[in-house]
Scaffold this motif. Sequence first.
Motif, PDB file in Angstrom:
ATOM      1  N   TRP A   1      33.103   7.829 -21.990  1.00  0.00           N
ATOM      2  CA  TRP A   1      33.753   8.375 -23.189  1.00  0.00           C
ATOM      3  C   TRP A   1      35.262   8.270 -23.027  1.00  0.00           C
ATOM      4  O   TRP A   1      35.783   8.359 -21.914  1.00  0.00           O
ATOM      5  CB  TRP A   1      33.390   9.841 -23.387  1.00  0.00           C
ATOM      6  CG  TRP A   1      32.004  10.097 -23.854  1.00  0.00           C
ATOM      7  CD1 TRP A   1      31.566  10.229 -25.143  1.00  0.00           C
ATOM      8  CD2 TRP A   1      30.848  10.279 -23.037  1.00  0.00           C
ATOM      9  NE1 TRP A   1      30.210  10.464 -25.170  1.00  0.00           N
ATOM     10  CE2 TRP A   1      29.745  10.507 -23.895  1.00  0.00           C
ATOM     11  CE3 TRP A   1      30.625  10.257 -21.660  1.00  0.00           C
ATOM     12  CZ2 TRP A   1      28.454  10.724 -23.425  1.00  0.00           C
ATOM     13  CZ3 TRP A   1      29.342  10.462 -21.175  1.00  0.00           C
ATOM     14  CH2 TRP A   1      28.281  10.690 -22.055  1.00  0.00           C
TER      15      TRP A   1
ATOM     16  N   GLU B   1      36.166  18.427 -21.502  1.00  0.00           N
ATOM     17  CA  GLU B   1      36.866  17.916 -22.685  1.00  0.00           C
ATOM     18  C   GLU B   1      38.258  18.535 -22.821  1.00  0.00           C
ATOM     19  O   GLU B   1      39.232  17.849 -23.141  1.00  0.00           O
ATOM     20  CB  GLU B   1      36.029  18.192 -23.934  1.00  0.00           C
ATOM     21  CG  GLU B   1      36.513  17.455 -25.147  1.00  0.00           C
ATOM     22  CD  GLU B   1      35.503  17.449 -26.276  1.00  0.00           C
ATOM     23  OE1 GLU B   1      35.941  17.400 -27.434  1.00  0.00           O
ATOM     24  OE2 GLU B   1      34.294  17.497 -26.007  1.00  0.00           O
TER      25      GLU B   1
ATOM     26  N   ARG C   1      39.197   9.398 -25.101  1.00  0.00           N
ATOM     27  CA  ARG C   1      39.907  10.008 -26.217  1.00  0.00           C
ATOM     28  C   ARG C   1      40.412   8.942 -27.190  1.00  0.00           C
ATOM     29  O   ARG C   1      40.549   9.190 -28.375  1.00  0.00           O
ATOM     30  CB  ARG C   1      41.093  10.829 -25.710  1.00  0.00           C
ATOM     31  CG  ARG C   1      40.709  12.182 -25.145  1.00  0.00           C
ATOM     32  CD  ARG C   1      41.725  13.226 -25.536  1.00  0.00           C
ATOM     33  NE  ARG C   1      41.476  14.491 -24.886  1.00  0.00           N
ATOM     34  CZ  ARG C   1      40.681  15.429 -25.369  1.00  0.00           C
ATOM     35  NH1 ARG C   1      40.012  15.233 -26.486  1.00  0.00           N
ATOM     36  NH2 ARG C   1      40.526  16.573 -24.710  1.00  0.00           N
TER      37      ARG C   1
ATOM     38  N   GLU D   1      32.597  21.671 -22.279  1.00  0.00           N
ATOM     39  CA  GLU D   1      33.793  22.216 -22.932  1.00  0.00           C
ATOM     40  C   GLU D   1      35.009  22.144 -22.009  1.00  0.00           C
ATOM     41  O   GLU D   1      36.109  21.774 -22.429  1.00  0.00           O
ATOM     42  CB  GLU D   1      33.539  23.663 -23.369  1.00  0.00           C
ATOM     43  CG  GLU D   1      32.520  23.796 -24.492  1.00  0.00           C
ATOM     44  CD  GLU D   1      32.127  25.242 -24.764  1.00  0.00           C
ATOM     45  OE1 GLU D   1      32.614  26.140 -24.037  1.00  0.00           O
ATOM     46  OE2 GLU D   1      31.323  25.459 -25.685  1.00  0.00           O
TER      47      GLU D   1
ATOM     48  N   GLN E   1      25.629  14.476 -27.694  1.00  0.00           N
ATOM     49  CA  GLN E   1      25.633  15.432 -28.802  1.00  0.00           C
ATOM     50  C   GLN E   1      26.871  16.323 -28.789  1.00  0.00           C
ATOM     51  O   GLN E   1      27.419  16.658 -29.848  1.00  0.00           O
ATOM     52  CB  GLN E   1      24.385  16.319 -28.734  1.00  0.00           C
ATOM     53  CG  GLN E   1      23.102  15.658 -29.172  1.00  0.00           C
ATOM     54  CD  GLN E   1      21.952  16.646 -29.180  1.00  0.00           C
ATOM     55  OE1 GLN E   1      21.811  17.468 -28.261  1.00  0.00           O
ATOM     56  NE2 GLN E   1      21.121  16.585 -30.209  1.00  0.00           N
ATOM     57  N   GLN E   2      27.325  16.723 -27.599  1.00  0.00           N
ATOM     58  CA  GLN E   2      28.319  17.792 -27.503  1.00  0.00           C
ATOM     59  C   GLN E   2      29.749  17.328 -27.236  1.00  0.00           C
ATOM     60  O   GLN E   2      30.693  18.065 -27.531  1.00  0.00           O
ATOM     61  CB  GLN E   2      27.880  18.810 -26.442  1.00  0.00           C
ATOM     62  CG  GLN E   2      26.579  19.502 -26.817  1.00  0.00           C
ATOM     63  CD  GLN E   2      26.214  20.632 -25.864  1.00  0.00           C
ATOM     64  OE1 GLN E   2      27.006  21.064 -25.035  1.00  0.00           O
ATOM     65  NE2 GLN E   2      24.991  21.125 -25.985  1.00  0.00           N
ATOM     66  N   PHE E   3      29.946  16.143 -26.680  1.00  0.00           N
ATOM     67  CA  PHE E   3      31.310  15.649 -26.495  1.00  0.00           C
ATOM     68  C   PHE E   3      31.921  15.284 -27.849  1.00  0.00           C
ATOM     69  O   PHE E   3      31.288  14.612 -28.661  1.00  0.00           O
ATOM     70  CB  PHE E   3      31.329  14.400 -25.608  1.00  0.00           C
ATOM     71  CG  PHE E   3      31.550  14.678 -24.142  1.00  0.00           C
ATOM     72  CD1 PHE E   3      32.444  15.645 -23.708  1.00  0.00           C
ATOM     73  CD2 PHE E   3      30.876  13.939 -23.180  1.00  0.00           C
ATOM     74  CE1 PHE E   3      32.656  15.882 -22.360  1.00  0.00           C
ATOM     75  CE2 PHE E   3      31.076  14.162 -21.829  1.00  0.00           C
ATOM     76  CZ  PHE E   3      31.966  15.144 -21.423  1.00  0.00           C
ATOM     77  N   HIS E   4      33.144  15.716 -28.075  1.00  0.00           N
ATOM     78  CA  HIS E   4      33.899  15.305 -29.261  1.00  0.00           C
ATOM     79  C   HIS E   4      34.876  14.206 -28.848  1.00  0.00           C
ATOM     80  O   HIS E   4      36.093  14.323 -29.020  1.00  0.00           O
ATOM     81  CB  HIS E   4      34.632  16.504 -29.873  1.00  0.00           C
ATOM     82  CG  HIS E   4      33.717  17.615 -30.281  1.00  0.00           C
ATOM     83  ND1 HIS E   4      33.459  18.698 -29.477  1.00  0.00           N
ATOM     84  CD2 HIS E   4      32.967  17.775 -31.410  1.00  0.00           C
ATOM     85  CE1 HIS E   4      32.615  19.506 -30.092  1.00  0.00           C
ATOM     86  NE2 HIS E   4      32.298  18.964 -31.263  1.00  0.00           N
ATOM     87  N   LEU E   5      34.333  13.153 -28.279  1.00  0.00           N
ATOM     88  CA  LEU E   5      35.116  12.035 -27.761  1.00  0.00           C
ATOM     89  C   LEU E   5      34.514  10.731 -28.278  1.00  0.00           C
ATOM     90  O   LEU E   5      33.370  10.704 -28.740  1.00  0.00           O
ATOM     91  CB  LEU E   5      35.075  12.031 -26.222  1.00  0.00           C
ATOM     92  CG  LEU E   5      35.586  13.280 -25.497  1.00  0.00           C
ATOM     93  CD1 LEU E   5      35.196  13.232 -24.033  1.00  0.00           C
ATOM     94  CD2 LEU E   5      37.091  13.406 -25.652  1.00  0.00           C
ATOM     95  N   HIS E   6      35.294   9.658 -28.179  1.00  0.00           N
ATOM     96  CA  HIS E   6      34.779   8.342 -28.558  1.00  0.00           C
ATOM     97  C   HIS E   6      33.834   7.837 -27.476  1.00  0.00           C
ATOM     98  O   HIS E   6      34.212   7.733 -26.310  1.00  0.00           O
ATOM     99  CB  HIS E   6      35.950   7.363 -28.726  1.00  0.00           C
ATOM    100  CG  HIS E   6      35.533   5.951 -28.940  1.00  0.00           C
ATOM    101  ND1 HIS E   6      34.825   5.533 -30.046  1.00  0.00           N
ATOM    102  CD2 HIS E   6      35.727   4.841 -28.172  1.00  0.00           C
ATOM    103  CE1 HIS E   6      34.596   4.245 -29.962  1.00  0.00           C
ATOM    104  NE2 HIS E   6      35.140   3.795 -28.839  1.00  0.00           N
TER     105      HIS E   6
END
Length: 199
Positions: A185, A131, A187, A128, A165-170
């Motif tokens: 990863w 990111e 953005r 968290e 699973q947890q990264f909200h990245l490309h």
Amino acid sequence: MINPTEYFDELYKNSDDPWEYEQRWYEERKRQICLALLLKPVYAKVLEIGCSNGVFSQHLAPRSKQLICLDANSKAVQLAQARLGHLSHVNVIQQHIPEQFPAGSFDLIIISEILYYLEPEALTKLIEKVEHSLTPQGVVLCCHWRYPIDGFTLTGDQVHHVLKQQFHLHHYLTVNDPDFMVDLWSRETTSLASKEGLI
């Protein structure tokens, strides 16, 4: 699970280079692969989490306009400071992740060979923070050893599964070497060839 502080204190008590970063071709090759995977020749602001004695940091410094290197072990920090002290754009600091995390935003965050020393809950907290600390063009590179480490819960493969699973990245790429795994990863979702007008 072994206490990580005691584990690293014991390792550095007996050696300034416990993993033989400077002697092994395995380590040199891995560094070259990680550096070659980066999507820019130079990044404005870089964070390296788990810098150890600063061997990789030394190679990362020319790719950075500003480089912050973190490690929790006091001897590792002293060794890295001695190695990098002549570089005015590099700052080596002692911090314990995920509780302590440097302020500001980063264009590149390097996390190498450190996340399997965390408990799963601490890993989630760090994900968290990483990111949240990325710039709009930010990139994260993670590299980990794939074999079990005595006394610790997670393996490198498990760590990278959690990251995916947890990264909200490309998710840009994976390198599956038999001995280590690298994931990158970003953005941004466009490829390097697309950015440079090749496609």
